[in-house]
Scaffold this active site. Structure first.
Site, PDB file in Angstrom:
ATOM      1  N   GLU A 173      15.705   7.378  -7.684  1.00 40.20           N
ATOM      2  CA  GLU A 173      15.807   6.821  -6.300  1.00 40.20           C
ATOM      3  C   GLU A 173      17.232   7.352  -5.683  1.00 40.20           C
ATOM      4  O   GLU A 173      18.158   7.668  -6.674  1.00 40.20           O
ATOM      5  CB  GLU A 173      16.057   5.109  -6.431  1.00 40.20           C
TER       6      GLU A 173
ATOM      7  N   GLU B 118      -1.033  -4.063 -17.201  1.00 39.62           N
ATOM      8  CA  GLU B 118      -0.862  -2.933 -17.969  1.00 39.62           C
ATOM      9  C   GLU B 118       0.078  -1.750 -17.183  1.00 39.62           C
ATOM     10  O   GLU B 118       1.117  -1.175 -17.979  1.00 39.62           O
ATOM     11  CB  GLU B 118      -2.082  -2.152 -18.100  1.00 39.62           C
TER      12      GLU B 118
ATOM     13  N   PHE C 143       0.886  -1.142   0.150  1.00 39.10           N
ATOM     14  CA  PHE C 143      -0.026   0.024   0.062  1.00 39.10           C
ATOM     15  C   PHE C 143       0.791   1.065   0.000  1.00 39.10           C
ATOM     16  O   PHE C 143       0.863   1.972   0.954  1.00 39.10           O
ATOM     17  CB  PHE C 143      -0.955  -0.142   1.188  1.00 39.10           C
TER      18      PHE C 143
ATOM     19  N   LYS D 186      11.425  -3.754 -18.974  1.00 34.94           N
ATOM     20  CA  LYS D 186      10.308  -3.358 -19.627  1.00 34.94           C
ATOM     21  C   LYS D 186      10.612  -3.762 -21.159  1.00 34.94           C
ATOM     22  O   LYS D 186       9.505  -4.436 -21.660  1.00 34.94           O
ATOM     23  CB  LYS D 186      10.116  -1.924 -19.632  1.00 34.94           C
TER      24      LYS D 186
HETATM   25  N1  NAP Z   1       5.165   4.539  -8.619  1.00 33.88           N
HETATM   26  C1  NAP Z   1       5.101   4.378  -9.886  1.00 33.88           C
HETATM   27  O1  NAP Z   1       4.729   5.190 -10.324  1.00 33.88           O
HETATM   28  C2  NAP Z   1       5.113   2.925 -10.477  1.00 33.88           C
HETATM   29  C3  NAP Z   1       5.017   3.023 -12.013  1.00 33.88           C
HETATM   30  C4  NAP Z   1       4.774   1.686 -12.364  1.00 33.88           C
HETATM   31  C5  NAP Z   1       5.149   0.493 -11.766  1.00 33.88           C
HETATM   32  N2  NAP Z   1       5.453   0.667 -10.085  1.00 33.88           N
HETATM   33  C6  NAP Z   1       5.778  -0.584  -9.548  1.00 33.88           C
HETATM   34  O2  NAP Z   1       4.488  -0.788  -9.097  1.00 33.88           O
HETATM   35  C7  NAP Z   1       4.967  -1.499  -7.514  1.00 33.88           C
HETATM   36  C8  NAP Z   1       4.528  -0.457  -6.372  1.00 33.88           C
HETATM   37  O3  NAP Z   1       4.995   0.715  -6.510  1.00 33.88           O
HETATM   38  P1  NAP Z   1       5.088   1.887  -5.462  1.00 33.88           P
HETATM   39  O4  NAP Z   1       5.577   2.984  -5.993  1.00 33.88           O
HETATM   40  O5  NAP Z   1       3.598   1.920  -4.835  1.00 33.88           O
HETATM   41  O6  NAP Z   1       5.937   1.289  -4.444  1.00 33.88           O
HETATM   42  P2  NAP Z   1       6.271   1.988  -2.890  1.00 33.88           P
HETATM   43  O7  NAP Z   1       5.630   3.000  -2.786  1.00 33.88           O
HETATM   44  O8  NAP Z   1       7.470   1.399  -2.529  1.00 33.88           O
HETATM   45  O9  NAP Z   1       5.230   0.713  -2.174  1.00 33.88           O
HETATM   46  C9  NAP Z   1       5.434  -0.629  -2.300  1.00 33.88           C
HETATM   47  C10 NAP Z   1       4.812  -1.090  -1.059  1.00 33.88           C
HETATM   48  O10 NAP Z   1       4.991  -2.472  -0.783  1.00 33.88           O
HETATM   49  C11 NAP Z   1       4.919  -2.897   0.345  1.00 33.88           C
HETATM   50  N3  NAP Z   1       5.557  -4.332   0.484  1.00 33.88           N
HETATM   51  C12 NAP Z   1       6.987  -4.665  -0.044  1.00 33.88           C
HETATM   52  N4  NAP Z   1       7.064  -5.851   0.170  1.00 33.88           N
HETATM   53  C13 NAP Z   1       5.898  -6.378   0.654  1.00 33.88           C
HETATM   54  C14 NAP Z   1       5.420  -7.768   1.305  1.00 33.88           C
HETATM   55  N5  NAP Z   1       6.174  -8.829   0.990  1.00 33.88           N
HETATM   56  N6  NAP Z   1       4.208  -7.776   1.680  1.00 33.88           N
HETATM   57  C15 NAP Z   1       3.357  -6.889   1.858  1.00 33.88           C
HETATM   58  N7  NAP Z   1       3.862  -5.442   1.587  1.00 33.88           N
HETATM   59  C16 NAP Z   1       4.982  -5.277   1.018  1.00 33.88           C
HETATM   60  C17 NAP Z   1       6.172  -2.024   1.089  1.00 33.88           C
HETATM   61  O11 NAP Z   1       5.833  -1.896   2.325  1.00 33.88           O
HETATM   62  P3  NAP Z   1       6.808  -0.854   3.411  1.00 33.88           P
HETATM   63  O12 NAP Z   1       7.287   0.219   2.650  1.00 33.88           O
HETATM   64  O13 NAP Z   1       5.525  -0.343   4.226  1.00 33.88           O
HETATM   65  O14 NAP Z   1       7.732  -1.769   4.054  1.00 33.88           O
HETATM   66  C18 NAP Z   1       5.430  -0.605   0.333  1.00 33.88           C
HETATM   67  O15 NAP Z   1       4.545  -0.066   1.212  1.00 33.88           O
HETATM   68  C19 NAP Z   1       6.374  -1.546  -7.640  1.00 33.88           C
HETATM   69  O16 NAP Z   1       6.668  -3.094  -8.055  1.00 33.88           O
HETATM   70  C20 NAP Z   1       6.880  -0.652  -8.618  1.00 33.88           C
HETATM   71  O17 NAP Z   1       8.042  -0.959  -9.311  1.00 33.88           O
HETATM   72  C21 NAP Z   1       5.389   1.892  -9.723  1.00 33.88           C
END
Ligand code: NAP
Length: 347
Positions: free
Chosen positions: A212, A152, A11, A227
């Protein structure tokens, strides 16, 4: 009205972006598509976990995270379940996998997706890891269990690249795909074009949240390589791996290189490319000099774009956001509606 019960693993930005869309437009979307999306579980490593078989309010989830930084104060019948238990015990029929991307092992997402498919849940993920590394295995498993996989958001976030290729360009025969699929490096190159050094442009990208703290995955081309593997395997029927992608990042480009190209009417872009040749599908990620009039040359800042070269239509170029919480949350909505179109009874 058809109802889909969703369990979100992770989340962070994307999970919250999706919850915002449901909070603000969930009712309107349900009316428009005759399909209700209900979050029944959220499991996040540090923020905590909640499950309510009758549904969790997106507004309450967002309020909890915004006010306390976690979900622990929310009242729900079940709390504290980790991802594995959430998949096993919640009443979700769709797993939305949004944990961290790991392009080496794909874990823990590969295991989450596999467990959910075996339980008969549809999958939606924006996580490149499991799709770049294990898509052929996971899609075969999904077929075997009669469930759908929506991916997607793994390429160009909510800009509907994969759906365009899979559905609308499939009959036009895609021979080549070239794209700018990493916003961080495109931002850095755009800043260098305006006179910044690489170090200054990277620092600015970090301040703006595009890069990052450890930018290696972006600037060395690993993210774009993941990708391009997805584009090759999903849209061209290939089964390549990351090791098959000829990869070079942008760290070797100097202000002099940028200036020389500009003086010659060209622009450097980090181009991810995959094409069919007589001896198979070849993929690469490398800095490339494009003539200024090339459609990808004018794509600047963190924006992404892909050009599909097709047999019947020639070139088709799609430009749009490649990241962002709402844009990526939108990819989840698109995938869910795509699943609904496939599984709803034909009327
Ligand atoms: N942000 C973008 O624009 C974007 C675009 C395309 C794709 N994505 C992809 O979409 C995914 C989510 O991105 P995001 O930006 O939302 O990342 P994020 O903000 O880092 O959120 C990832 C979340 O997953 C949680 N998590 C990690 N391992 C877990 C597990 N084993 N069980 C339960 N929760 C877990 C983390 O928890 P804690 O941090 O609380 O430990 C964190 O809250 C990633 O794979 C990313 O590469 C992101």
């Amino acid at each position: 009205m058809r109802t889909y019960r969703l369990a979100l693993i992770g989340f962070g930005n994307v999970g919250q972006g999706f919850a915002q869309i449901l909070r603000d437009q969930g009712d309107a979307l349900a009316q428009q598509f005759d399909a209700q999306m209900t979050i029944v579980a959220v499991s996040d490593l540090l923020k905590g976990s909640v499950c309510d078989p009758d549904g969790l309010s997106p507004a309450a989830l967002l309020d909890a995270v915004q006010t306390s930084g976690d979900l622990k104060g929310l009242s729900a019948p079940y709390q504290g379940w980790d991802a594995v238990r959430t998949i096993a015990e919640s009443n979700a029929d769709v797993l939305v996998e949004l944990s961290y991307t790991d392009l080496e092992s794909g874990e823990p997402a590969v295991s989450h997706v596999r467990q959910a498919i075996e339980k008969g849940q549809h999958i939606i993920t924006t996580n490149k890891g499991p799709i770049a590394l294990r898509y052929p295995m996971l899609s075969a498993l999904a077929r075997q269990h009669g469930v759908e996989i929506g991916i997607e958001g793994t390429v160009m976030s909510g800009t509907p690249t994969l759906r365009l290729g899979q559905e609308l360009l499939a009959a036009a025969a895609i021979d080549r795909i070239q794209g700018i699929v990493n916003g961080t490096t495109n931002y850095i190159l755009s800043q260098m074009e305006s006179g910044a050094t690489y170090a200054d442009a990277l620092a600015e990208a970090q301040v703006k949240g595009y890069a990052e703290a450890d930018p290696t995955g972006d600037v060395e081309g690993f993210d774009a390589a993941g990708k391009v593997v997805i584009l090759a395997n999903v849209l061209m029927g290939a089964s390549i791996t990351l090791g098959d992608v000829a990869r070079q990042g942008i760290t070797g480009l100097t202000p002099q290189d940028i200036a020389t190209a500009r003086n010659e009417g060209q622009r450097w872009k980090l181009i991810a490319s995959v094409g069919k040749t007589a001896d198979g599908v070849h993929a690469s990620v490398r800095p490339t000099r494009l003539p200024i009039e090339h459609p990808l040359a004018s794509v600047s800042g963190p924006t992404n774009a892909v050009t599909f070269t097709t047999n019947l239509l020639g070139d088709v170029t799609l430009i749009g956001p490649g990241a962002g919480r709402q844009a990526t949350g939108y990819a989840i909505v698109c995938d869910l509606l795509g699943i609904d179109r496939k599984v709803k009874p034909r009327g």
